[in-house]
Design a protein around this motif. Structure first.
Motif, PDB file in Angstrom:
ATOM      1  N   ARG A 167      33.441  -4.557  27.753  1.00  0.00           N
ATOM      2  CA  ARG A 167      35.084  -3.950  27.295  1.00  0.00           C
ATOM      3  C   ARG A 167      35.209  -2.701  28.042  1.00  0.00           C
ATOM      4  N   LEU A 169      37.710   0.886  28.245  1.00  0.00           N
ATOM      5  CA  LEU A 169      38.067   1.297  27.426  1.00  0.00           C
ATOM      6  C   LEU A 169      39.670   2.194  27.751  1.00  0.00           C
ATOM      7  N   TRP A 207      44.997  -0.910  35.528  1.00  0.00           N
ATOM      8  CA  TRP A 207      44.258  -1.261  34.074  1.00  0.00           C
ATOM      9  C   TRP A 207      44.628  -2.168  33.777  1.00  0.00           C
ATOM     10  N   PHE A 209      44.859  -4.683  30.454  1.00  0.00           N
ATOM     11  CA  PHE A 209      45.545  -4.388  29.036  1.00  0.00           C
ATOM     12  C   PHE A 209      45.160  -5.789  28.253  1.00  0.00           C
ATOM     13  N   LYS A 215      47.731 -10.486  29.046  1.00  0.00           N
ATOM     14  CA  LYS A 215      47.080  -9.834  29.490  1.00  0.00           C
ATOM     15  C   LYS A 215      48.300  -9.071  30.444  1.00  0.00           C
ATOM     16  N   THR A 267      42.500  -3.720  24.300  1.00  0.00           N
ATOM     17  CA  THR A 267      41.111  -4.157  24.771  1.00  0.00           C
ATOM     18  C   THR A 267      40.147  -4.965  24.492  1.00  0.00           C
TER      19      THR A 267
END
Length: 300
Positions: A167, A169, A207, A209, A215, A267
């Motif tokens: 994951r 973050l 990035w 998320f 997504k 996330t």
């Protein structure tokens, strides 16, 4: 008229030069000096009475005879190499060289848990790691395998998971959050200074998320752009902005309170890295053992 016989060493020498089209790179591979390699190659051509290479101050190229010669000897050299390598199956500890290209982030994340224990288990295998974030043609560059994310793998490669799913973050220091506030959604990041990550191609990482099952990619901005995860982590701990890193890379900083996770609900665990290699019938003993090693580690 006596026939000119070539030694295996001469054939391997010529094949190395032909592969790299560089005396310097071929010499590095064979652990000799470029001048000695050039001299040996010239002597080989003189004995054959045929020019195999054309040389200029800027480049090395194969002649037509050299190309034809390379096509004929490559299968034989591969068979000989395979025959020698298959002797590893009769040894208690396999030997040989294993060359792998992988991103610096993968090396940092799994060096302690996967790579070092492998070397300790198989001390006769020489593992060469090229930590490089650029997309590398592992076949053309002479690597046995590579490590990358699954979405950038070529179709003709065989791939096995490398390490566990991870994951990524968003994190920031307490002082930064006290001063700048806390973003409540991924879109809010556009209004906060973030520490950007740049790839060797020049592209900047967007990035990733998840919001309402979809997504979402965010092209963050900031006054600091880096290409090294360790430096990104240091900058985040220093309060220079929000960072986006794999959980394994920030666990210690989270535990010590140097960093705080934000946007955790956006996330999720996703597919991690893959070890990939060409889809050939034959796989060298060092690579076979490394594949088995990471498969067993993944199942533990």
């Amino acid at each position: 008229m006596s026939r000119c016989r070539a030694t295996l060493q001469e054939l391997e020498m010529f094949a190395a030069i032909a592969q790299h089209l560089s005396f310097r790179k071929a010499a590095e591979e064979r652990n000799v000096t470029p001048s000695s390699l050039s001299h040996a190659m010239r002597h080989f051509e003189e004995r054959l009475g045929v020019r195999l290479l054309t040389r200029t101050t800027r480049k090395v190229a194969l002649t037509e005879a050299g190309e034809r010669f390379l096509q004929r000897i490559q299968p034989a050299l591969a068979d000989l190499s395979q025959a020698v390598d298959e002797l590893n199956d009769w040894r208690e500890d396999p030997r040989g060289v294993l060359r792998i290209s992988m991103p610096r982030s993968a090396e940092a994340l799994f060096f302690q848990s996967l790579i070092l224990p492998f070397i300790q288990r198989y001390p006769e295998i020489t593992l060469e790691i090229d930590s490089n974030d650029a997309l590398v043609d592992i076949v053309a560059s002479g690597f046995d395998a590579g490590v990358r994310y699954g979405d950038v793998l070529a179709q003709d490669m065989i791939a096995v998971p490398f390490g566990h799913p991870m994951r990524a973050l968003a994190v920031a220091s307490p002082s930064f959050l006290n001063q700048c506030g806390i973003p409540q959604s991924p879109a809010d990041l556009l209004h906060f200074p973030c520490i950007e990550r740049r790839f060797p191609s020049g592209r900047r990482y967007r990035w990733e998320f998840w919001q309402e099952g979809r997504k979402q990619e965010v092209a963050v901005k900031g006054s600091l752009v880096l290409d090294n995860n360790e430096r990104i982590l240091q900058a985040a701990c220093a309060g220079l902005g929000i960072a986006f890193l794999h959980q394994d890379a920030v666990n210690n900083a989270l535990a010590s309170g140097e960093l705080i996770e934000i946007l955790a609900e956006h996330t999720q665990v996703e597919e991690g890295f893959w070890l990939y290699y060409p889809s050939r019938k034959y796989v060298s003993a060092p690579l076979r053992h490394f594949i088995d090693w990471i498969k067993n580690k993944d199942n533990q």
